[in-house]
Design an enzyme around this catalytic site. Structure first.
Site, PDB file in Angstrom:
ATOM      1  N   ASN A   7      44.434  61.893  19.152  1.00 34.30           N
ATOM      2  CA  ASN A   7      44.429  61.320  20.503  1.00 34.30           C
ATOM      3  C   ASN A   7      44.016  62.418  21.494  1.00 34.30           C
ATOM      4  O   ASN A   7      44.684  63.447  21.604  1.00 34.30           O
ATOM      5  CB  ASN A   7      45.838  60.786  20.823  1.00 34.30           C
ATOM      6  N   ASP A   9      43.518  62.035  24.875  1.00 37.24           N
ATOM      7  CA  ASP A   9      43.778  61.686  26.279  1.00 37.24           C
ATOM      8  C   ASP A   9      44.059  62.908  27.154  1.00 37.24           C
ATOM      9  O   ASP A   9      43.620  62.993  28.293  1.00 37.24           O
ATOM     10  CB  ASP A   9      45.000  60.763  26.393  1.00 37.24           C
ATOM     11  N   HIS A  10      44.845  63.858  26.593  1.00 35.06           N
ATOM     12  CA  HIS A  10      45.293  64.943  27.467  1.00 35.06           C
ATOM     13  C   HIS A  10      44.225  66.002  27.717  1.00 35.06           C
ATOM     14  O   HIS A  10      44.378  66.822  28.623  1.00 35.06           O
ATOM     15  CB  HIS A  10      46.610  65.526  26.965  1.00 35.06           C
ATOM     16  N   ARG A  18      41.282  68.528  37.975  1.00 35.73           N
ATOM     17  CA  ARG A  18      40.380  69.237  38.854  1.00 35.73           C
ATOM     18  C   ARG A  18      39.249  68.344  39.382  1.00 35.73           C
ATOM     19  O   ARG A  18      38.854  68.452  40.528  1.00 35.73           O
ATOM     20  CB  ARG A  18      39.781  70.446  38.108  1.00 35.73           C
ATOM     21  N   HIS A  52      43.182  56.210  25.179  1.00 33.97           N
ATOM     22  CA  HIS A  52      43.831  55.133  25.919  1.00 33.97           C
ATOM     23  C   HIS A  52      43.115  54.995  27.262  1.00 33.97           C
ATOM     24  O   HIS A  52      43.202  55.890  28.101  1.00 33.97           O
ATOM     25  CB  HIS A  52      45.311  55.491  26.125  1.00 33.97           C
ATOM     26  N   ARG A  54      43.448  53.617  30.379  1.00 34.58           N
ATOM     27  CA  ARG A  54      44.518  53.014  31.183  1.00 34.58           C
ATOM     28  C   ARG A  54      43.929  52.259  32.362  1.00 34.58           C
ATOM     29  O   ARG A  54      42.861  52.596  32.863  1.00 34.58           O
ATOM     30  CB  ARG A  54      45.458  54.103  31.707  1.00 34.58           C
ATOM     31  N   ARG A  58      43.895  57.141  34.659  1.00 35.62           N
ATOM     32  CA  ARG A  58      44.448  58.457  35.035  1.00 35.62           C
ATOM     33  C   ARG A  58      43.899  59.595  34.174  1.00 35.62           C
ATOM     34  O   ARG A  58      43.920  60.735  34.583  1.00 35.62           O
ATOM     35  CB  ARG A  58      45.971  58.442  35.025  1.00 35.62           C
ATOM     36  N   HIS A  59      43.426  59.284  32.966  1.00 34.69           N
ATOM     37  CA  HIS A  59      42.805  60.369  32.174  1.00 34.69           C
ATOM     38  C   HIS A  59      41.437  59.947  31.638  1.00 34.69           C
ATOM     39  O   HIS A  59      40.417  60.335  32.179  1.00 34.69           O
ATOM     40  CB  HIS A  59      43.750  60.947  31.109  1.00 34.69           C
ATOM     41  N   GLU A  79      43.100  52.405  22.634  1.00 35.90           N
ATOM     42  CA  GLU A  79      44.400  51.899  23.094  1.00 35.90           C
ATOM     43  C   GLU A  79      44.192  51.235  24.437  1.00 35.90           C
ATOM     44  O   GLU A  79      43.508  51.791  25.317  1.00 35.90           O
ATOM     45  CB  GLU A  79      45.380  53.056  23.291  1.00 35.90           C
ATOM     46  N   THR A 110      62.767  47.509  23.660  1.00 34.50           N
ATOM     47  CA  THR A 110      63.927  48.399  23.805  1.00 34.50           C
ATOM     48  C   THR A 110      63.583  49.882  23.980  1.00 34.50           C
ATOM     49  O   THR A 110      64.016  50.527  24.912  1.00 34.50           O
ATOM     50  CB  THR A 110      64.842  48.296  22.550  1.00 34.50           C
ATOM     51  N   GLU A 160      51.517  49.926  14.704  1.00 35.05           N
ATOM     52  CA  GLU A 160      51.797  51.355  14.892  1.00 35.05           C
ATOM     53  C   GLU A 160      53.239  51.438  15.348  1.00 35.05           C
ATOM     54  O   GLU A 160      53.579  50.970  16.448  1.00 35.05           O
ATOM     55  CB  GLU A 160      50.850  51.978  15.931  1.00 35.05           C
ATOM     56  N   HIS A 200      53.508  58.781  18.526  1.00 32.54           N
ATOM     57  CA  HIS A 200      54.154  59.191  19.777  1.00 32.54           C
ATOM     58  C   HIS A 200      55.228  60.243  19.521  1.00 32.54           C
ATOM     59  O   HIS A 200      56.202  60.000  18.830  1.00 32.54           O
ATOM     60  CB  HIS A 200      54.764  58.012  20.564  1.00 32.54           C
ATOM     61  N   GLY A 201      54.981  61.416  20.092  1.00 29.61           N
ATOM     62  CA  GLY A 201      55.967  62.490  20.011  1.00 29.61           C
ATOM     63  C   GLY A 201      55.981  63.227  18.681  1.00 29.61           C
ATOM     64  O   GLY A 201      56.889  64.023  18.425  1.00 29.61           O
ATOM     65  N   GLY A 222      48.618  63.305  19.681  1.00 25.31           N
ATOM     66  CA  GLY A 222      47.842  63.835  20.782  1.00 25.31           C
ATOM     67  C   GLY A 222      48.422  65.094  21.391  1.00 25.31           C
ATOM     68  O   GLY A 222      47.928  66.208  21.177  1.00 25.31           O
ATOM     69  N   HIS A 223      49.506  64.936  22.126  1.00 24.04           N
ATOM     70  CA  HIS A 223      50.019  66.009  22.975  1.00 24.04           C
ATOM     71  C   HIS A 223      50.226  67.321  22.225  1.00 24.04           C
ATOM     72  O   HIS A 223      49.843  68.399  22.709  1.00 24.04           O
ATOM     73  CB  HIS A 223      51.327  65.556  23.630  1.00 24.04           C
TER      74      HIS A 223
HETATM   75  N1  PXP Z   1      50.312  56.301  19.825  1.00 25.77           N
HETATM   76  C1  PXP Z   1      50.234  55.617  20.986  1.00 25.77           C
HETATM   77  C2  PXP Z   1      50.194  54.132  20.926  1.00 25.77           C
HETATM   78  C3  PXP Z   1      50.183  56.285  22.225  1.00 25.77           C
HETATM   79  O1  PXP Z   1      50.115  55.596  23.362  1.00 25.77           O
HETATM   80  C4  PXP Z   1      50.194  57.698  22.219  1.00 25.77           C
HETATM   81  C5  PXP Z   1      50.100  58.446  23.501  1.00 25.77           C
HETATM   82  O2  PXP Z   1      51.203  58.308  24.243  1.00 25.77           O
HETATM   83  C6  PXP Z   1      50.266  58.365  21.000  1.00 25.77           C
HETATM   84  C7  PXP Z   1      50.328  57.644  19.810  1.00 25.77           C
HETATM   85  C8  PXP Z   1      50.261  59.857  20.921  1.00 25.77           C
HETATM   86  O3  PXP Z   1      51.441  60.359  21.431  1.00 25.77           O
HETATM   87  P1  PXP Z   1      51.589  61.936  21.606  1.00 25.77           P
HETATM   88  O4  PXP Z   1      50.630  62.337  22.675  1.00 25.77           O
HETATM   89  O5  PXP Z   1      53.018  62.095  21.979  1.00 25.77           O
HETATM   90  O6  PXP Z   1      51.241  62.564  20.301  1.00 25.77           O
END
Ligand code: PXP
Length: 249
Positions: A7, A9-10, A18, A52, A54, A58-59, A79, A110, A160, A200-201, A222-223
């Site tokens: 991912n 995005d970041h 910038r 993603h 959005r 935003r990115h 996404e 939840t 997912e 995610h995470g 991603g992150h």
């Molecule tokens: N999967 C989905 C559906 C996401 O929206 C994201 C980004 O938030 C990720 C995976 C990747 O998450 P991360 O950037 O925490 O690795």
């Protein structure tokens, strides 16, 4: 082999910090370019690229997505929110997969996945449109039986599972419980014939446990990779995580 969806995005988040206002006036200096990062990530072993788009842009920007569509050698996973506008965009773009994610509070279940149960008609309309166009839909959901069962019923081929609650609980006493619900979610989804992804995470530490989840097809990360790449470069960051995902392979 568990596959890696990178991912990016970041990378776009840093660029937008910038160049949000005046990208055209900056000539070739608009940086960093997420498409270049994606191509380097593929070369290092990413099995697909995830972005993603959005609604607030935003990115990632539309132009990024079109450039990726033209240049990727692997797969493009888009996404997006489950809206008629994004559905129309995806039908034009034709990514390999779309992953439906929540963008508004009301759509969230939840722990933060898409509430398929509470948004059944909207999700069904999007899944039907994608199935009709030969685009696979993945639903980003919590590992809850009701959400998983409905995903299968609506004929989404992929889920997912949201690993955010597990990642947040990693250094707390709740980690084992969160891992167990992910494990049960994977088993349930697999029993129903769904392809099981997760994301995610996920990072270089918790991957040691995440990779033991049953039936995993692909992880979207991603992150953590983008952060590591600041120090090591994207090539090493991708190779290292892939090696930790599939030790000995
Ligand atoms: N999967 C989905 C559906 C996401 O929206 C994201 C980004 O938030 C990720 C995976 C990747 O998450 P991360 O950037 O925490 O690795």
């Amino acid at each position: 082999m568990i596959l890696l969806g990178l991912n990016i995005d970041h990378c776009a988040t840093v660029r937008q910090a910038r160049y949000r206002e005046a990208p055209a006036s900056a000539g070739g200096m608009v940086e960093p370019d997420p498409v270049t990062l994606a191509l380097l990530g593929e070369r290092a072993g990413a099995d697909g690229i995830t972005v993603h788009l959005r609604e607030d842009r935003r990115h990632i920007q539309e132009r990024d997505v079109w450039r990726l569509r033209e240049s990727l050698a692997t797969r493009l996973n888009l996404e997006m929110a489950c809206t008629p506008e994004m559905t129309a965009f995806a039908l034009k773009l034709k990514p390999d997969t779309v992953c439906l994610v929540p963008e508004n509070r009301e759509e969230i279940s939840t722990e933060g996945g898409l509430d398929v149960v509470g948004n059944r008609a909207r999700v069904k309309a999007c899944v039907d449109a994608m199935n009709g166009a030969g685009i696979q839909t993945s639903l980003f959901i919590d590992p809850e039986e009701a959400q998983i069962d409905l995903a299968a019923k609506l004929r989404a081929p992929i889920v997912e599972l949201h690993t955010g609650a597990y990642a947040n609980a990693y250094f707390t006493p709740h980690r084992a419980k969160e891992f167990q619900s992910l494990r049960l979610g994977c088993v349930r989804a697999h029993e129903l014939g769904l392809v099981v992804n997760a994301g995610h995470g996920i990072n270089y530490v918790n991957i040691a446990e995440i990779r033991a989840l049953p039936h995993l097809h692909e992880l979207n990360i991603g992150h953590s990779i983008i952060s590591r790449a600041l120090f090591t470069g994207i090539d090493e960051a991708v190779r290292e995580l892939k090696a930790r995902m599939n030790p000995g392979k």
